[in-house]
Design an enzyme around this catalytic site. Structure first.
Site, PDB file in Angstrom:
ATOM      1  N   LYS A  59      76.937 -56.177  23.889  1.00  0.00           N
ATOM      2  CA  LYS A  59      76.821 -57.497  24.522  1.00  0.00           C
ATOM      3  C   LYS A  59      77.777 -57.608  25.717  1.00  0.00           C
ATOM      4  O   LYS A  59      77.410 -58.075  26.798  1.00  0.00           O
ATOM      5  CB  LYS A  59      77.134 -58.582  23.485  1.00  0.00           C
TER       6      LYS A  59
ATOM      7  N   CYS B  35      78.815 -67.280  30.242  1.00  0.00           N
ATOM      8  CA  CYS B  35      78.696 -65.909  29.732  1.00  0.00           C
ATOM      9  C   CYS B  35      79.287 -64.895  30.689  1.00  0.00           C
ATOM     10  O   CYS B  35      80.307 -64.288  30.428  1.00  0.00           O
ATOM     11  CB  CYS B  35      77.218 -65.596  29.502  1.00  0.00           C
TER      12      CYS B  35
HETATM   13  N1  SAJ Z   1      73.859 -64.763  39.960  1.00  0.00           N
HETATM   14  C1  SAJ Z   1      74.039 -64.359  41.273  1.00  0.00           C
HETATM   15  N2  SAJ Z   1      73.218 -63.383  41.771  1.00  0.00           N
HETATM   16  C2  SAJ Z   1      72.224 -62.824  41.006  1.00  0.00           C
HETATM   17  C3  SAJ Z   1      72.064 -63.237  39.679  1.00  0.00           C
HETATM   18  C4  SAJ Z   1      72.909 -64.217  39.179  1.00  0.00           C
HETATM   19  O1  SAJ Z   1      74.911 -64.845  41.999  1.00  0.00           O
HETATM   20  O2  SAJ Z   1      71.504 -61.973  41.542  1.00  0.00           O
HETATM   21  C5  SAJ Z   1      74.755 -65.801  39.424  1.00  0.00           C
HETATM   22  C6  SAJ Z   1      74.025 -67.048  38.931  1.00  0.00           C
HETATM   23  O3  SAJ Z   1      73.798 -67.955  39.968  1.00  0.00           O
HETATM   24  C7  SAJ Z   1      75.002 -67.563  37.888  1.00  0.00           C
HETATM   25  C8  SAJ Z   1      75.596 -66.284  37.283  1.00  0.00           C
HETATM   26  O4  SAJ Z   1      75.347 -65.271  38.248  1.00  0.00           O
HETATM   27  O5  SAJ Z   1      76.045 -68.301  38.486  1.00  0.00           O
HETATM   28  C9  SAJ Z   1      75.007 -65.871  35.961  1.00  0.00           C
HETATM   29  O6  SAJ Z   1      73.604 -66.112  35.937  1.00  0.00           O
HETATM   30  P1  SAJ Z   1      72.565 -65.088  35.257  1.00  0.00           P
HETATM   31  O7  SAJ Z   1      71.202 -65.651  35.423  1.00  0.00           O
HETATM   32  O8  SAJ Z   1      72.793 -63.716  35.754  1.00  0.00           O
HETATM   33  O9  SAJ Z   1      73.002 -65.025  33.741  1.00  0.00           O
HETATM   34  P2  SAJ Z   1      73.279 -66.133  32.603  1.00  0.00           P
HETATM   35  O10 SAJ Z   1      74.757 -66.354  32.538  1.00  0.00           O
HETATM   36  O11 SAJ Z   1      72.404 -67.304  32.711  1.00  0.00           O
HETATM   37  O12 SAJ Z   1      72.804 -65.285  31.320  1.00  0.00           O
HETATM   38  C10 SAJ Z   1      73.400 -64.025  31.051  1.00  0.00           C
HETATM   39  C11 SAJ Z   1      72.281 -63.027  30.743  1.00  0.00           C
HETATM   40  N3  SAJ Z   1      72.819 -61.676  30.687  1.00  0.00           N
HETATM   41  C12 SAJ Z   1      72.283 -60.666  31.450  1.00  0.00           C
HETATM   42  O13 SAJ Z   1      71.367 -60.833  32.199  1.00  0.00           O
HETATM   43  C13 SAJ Z   1      72.905 -59.318  31.272  1.00  0.00           C
HETATM   44  C14 SAJ Z   1      71.631 -63.385  29.418  1.00  0.00           C
HETATM   45  O14 SAJ Z   1      70.679 -62.391  29.036  1.00  0.00           O
HETATM   46  C15 SAJ Z   1      72.708 -63.520  28.319  1.00  0.00           C
HETATM   47  O15 SAJ Z   1      72.130 -63.900  27.075  1.00  0.00           O
HETATM   48  C16 SAJ Z   1      73.659 -64.623  28.750  1.00  0.00           C
HETATM   49  O16 SAJ Z   1      74.290 -64.187  29.964  1.00  0.00           O
HETATM   50  C17 SAJ Z   1      74.678 -64.847  27.657  1.00  0.00           C
HETATM   51  O17 SAJ Z   1      74.543 -65.835  26.918  1.00  0.00           O
HETATM   52  O18 SAJ Z   1      75.568 -64.006  27.477  1.00  0.00           O
END
Ligand code: SAJ
Length: 424
Positions: free
Chosen positions: A205, A259
C-alpha cells in the site's frame, strides 16, 4: 469461513462505502463511529461525505435494516477497522485512531472471529501493534481469532466501482487468516484477490502511493523546468507520452488528499536514512503551491490589494475532500502575497477553513475580481462559458493552474490568459 455479520469501525470515506456494499450483499452490518454528528446525520438520512452513488446505497441499506449505524462496537463474525491514520506535525504516523479502534473490539472479540485492518499504516503495525491489543481479550491471534491487513486502494470519486472491481490484497498474520479475509471480501469483490502476509500488504500500500507521489513530483519539476525554458509542459508531456515506455503524470498545484501526501512519510519515518528520494519528492510536491503562487503574482504584476476569484478548494477534481488540499495552500500563499481571495468550492460551500473567505456562488466570487484563478479542474468549472463569465466580472486576467480551460476561447472572450507552463 462463513460470515453473517460484520462490524465496520470508522464511517469515513472508506468505512461507510465498504459497510454499505457489504450490507447490500446479504450481510448484517453495524457501522460504528465515535463522532456523534456523523451518527446523528446518518440516522437523519444526511451523509457527511460526497461520493457519487453513495447516498442511494446507504439509504437503501439503512431502510432495509441490513446496515445499522451505532456509536458502539457490536459483536460480529468479522470486524473491519477503517479509521484515519494522519500524521503529527513532525510527520510521524498518528496511530491513535487505529489503537483505539482495536481496543474497542477487545470486549466483543470471540473465538473464530476475523479482524481486518484497512487503514494505511506503517510496516509491522498489524503484527506489532494491533495483534497485542486484541490479545488483551485473552484470545490468541492465529489460534483463537484471525487477523489480516487489507489495504483499501480505491480512488475518491470512483470508490463504489473500485471497491468491487479492483484487485484486493489480503495479508494475513498467517495463511488461514489471509484465507478468511478472502472469504469475506469475495462476497463483494469481483477483481482478483491476492493473498500475502500482513507486513508485505502494508508495504504494498505504501509503495503504491509513494510511487505515485514521486511520479507527480517529477511532473511538477518538469513544469518548473518548462516554465524556465519557455516550453509548454502540456504539449511536451503529450508528445513524450507517445513513447511506449513513458507515462508522465500531470503537473498541478501540488499533491493533496489524505493518502498520497501522507503515506510516503510513513516510509520516511520508518527508515529516514534510506528513504531519500521519497523525502525529496514530498518536498517538491509540498513546494508546488508556493511555486504556482509566484507565477500568478508575476502574471498579475504584483498581488497587493488585488481581488482573486479563486475557483476550487478540494484536493482534486469532482470531490468534496479538502484534507491536505494544495488548492487551500495556494489560496493562503496568494493572501500572503497581498491578494484578497474569495474562494468558491461548489462541492463544499462552507468548509470552515481558518483564514479563507469562502463564497457560496460563482457570481459572488467574480464580483469585483481582478484575477480569476482556476485551482481545481472540477467538471462544472471546465464547462464554464468564457463569454458569460466576461459579462459577470471586471477581471481581465485568467490563470488556469490545472490546464482545464481552452486558452483561445478565453482570449476570444476578451481575457488575458496564463497558466502553469502554458503557451498554447
Ligand atoms: N495529482 C496530480 N497529478 C496527477 C495525478 C494526481 O497533481 O497526474 C494530484 C491530485 O490533484 C491530488 C493528489 O495528486 O491532489 C492525489 O490524487 P490521486 O487521484 O492521485 O489519488 P488519491 O489520493 O485520490 O487516491 C490515491 C490512489 N492511489 C494510487 O493511485 C496509487 C488510490 O488508489 C488509493 O486508494 C488512495 O490514494 C488511498 O486511499 O490511499
Amino acid at each position: 469461513m462463513k460470515f453473517d455479520s460484520l462490524c465496520v469501525i470508522g464511517m469515513g470515506y472508506i468505512g461507510l462505502p465498504t459497510a454499505s456494499i457489504f450490507a447490500s450483499h446479504g450481510i448484517h452490518v453495524t457501522g460504528m463511529d465515535i463522532n456523534a454528528d456523523i451518527i446523528d446525520g446518518l440516522h437523519a438520512g444526511k451523509l457527511h461525505i460526497f461520493e457519487p452513488g453513495l447516498r442511494g446505497l446507504v439509504m437503501d441499506a439503512l431502510s432495509s435494516g441490513s446496515l445499522e449505524i451505532s456509536s458502539e462496537v457490536r459483536p460480529a463474525d468479522a470486524f473491519i477497522i477503517a479509521v484515519p491514520t494522519p500524521f503529527y506535525e513532525d510527520k510521524r504516523a498518528d496511530l491513535r485512531a487505529v489503537i483505539s479502534a482495536a481496543e474497542s473490539i477487545v470486549p466483543h472479540l470471540r473465538k473464530g472471529n476475523l479482524v481486518i485492518l484497512e487503514s494505511t499504516s506503517p510496516p509491522r503495525t498489524t503484527v506489532d501493534i494491533v495483534a497485542p491489543i486484541l490479545e488483551k481479550s485473552g484470545l490468541k491471534s492465529g489460534i483463537d481469532f484471525k487477523l489480516a491487513y487489507s489495504p483499501e486502494r480505491v480512488l475518491p470519486g470512483r470508490i463504489l466501482r473500485e471497491l468491487v472491481d479492483n484487485a484486493r490484497v489480503i495479508g494475513g498474520i498467517d495463511r488461514p487468516s489471509a484465507e478468511a479475509g478472502r472469504d469475506l471480501y469475495r462476497k463483494i469483490v469481483k477483481g482478483d484477490i491476492i493473498l500475502t502476509d500482513a507486513t508485505t500488504a502494508e508495504m504494498i500500500k505504501l509503495m503504491e502511493n509513494t510511487s505515485r507521489d514521486i511520479n507527480i513530483a517529477i511532473a511538477n519539476e518538469f513544469s518548473r523546468l518548462a516554465q524556465k525554458f519557455d516550453v509548454d509542459i502540456w504539449e511536451a508531456i503529450e508528445i513524450a507520452n507517445l513513447h511506449p515506455r513513458v507515462e508522465i503524470l500531470r503537473p498541478g498545484v501540488g499533491v493533496g488528499g489524505h493518502c498520497i501526501s501522507v503515506d510516503p512519510w510513513f516510509l520516511v519515518e520508518a527508515a529516514p536514512e534510506t528513504a531519500q528520494l521519497i523525502k525529496t519528492a514530498r518536498g517538491i510536491n509540498d513546494e508546488q503551491p508556493a511555486f504556482v503562487a509566484g507565477l500568478i503574482e508575476e502574471a498579475a504584476d504584483g498581488l497587493v490589494g488585488k481581488k482573486v476569484a479563486f475557483l476550487g478548494l478540494a484536493f482534486k477534481p469532482n470531490v468534496d475532500d479538502i484534507r491536505e488540499s494544495p488548492a487551500v495552500h495556494l489560496a493562503h500563499h496568494l493572501q500572503t502575497r497581498g491578494a484578497v481571495v474569495d474562494a468558491y468550492e461548489p462541492f463544499k460551500e462552507n468548509a470552515g477553513l481558518t483564514g479563507i473567505h469562502q463564497v457560496t456562488n460563482l457570481e459572488d466570487a467574480l464580483q469585483d475580481a481582478d484575477i480569476i484563478v482556476l485551482a481545481v479542474g472540477h467538471e462544472q468549472f471546465k464547462d464554464l462559458d468564457p463569454h458569460l463569465i466576461y459579462e459577470k466580472t471586471k477581471a481581465n486576467l485568467v490563470f488556469d493552474a490545472v490546464n482545464s480551460w481552452d486558452k483561445a476561447a478565453w482570449e476570444n472572450a476578451g481575457f488575458q490568459f496564463m497558466g502553469l507552463a502554458r503557451k498554447y
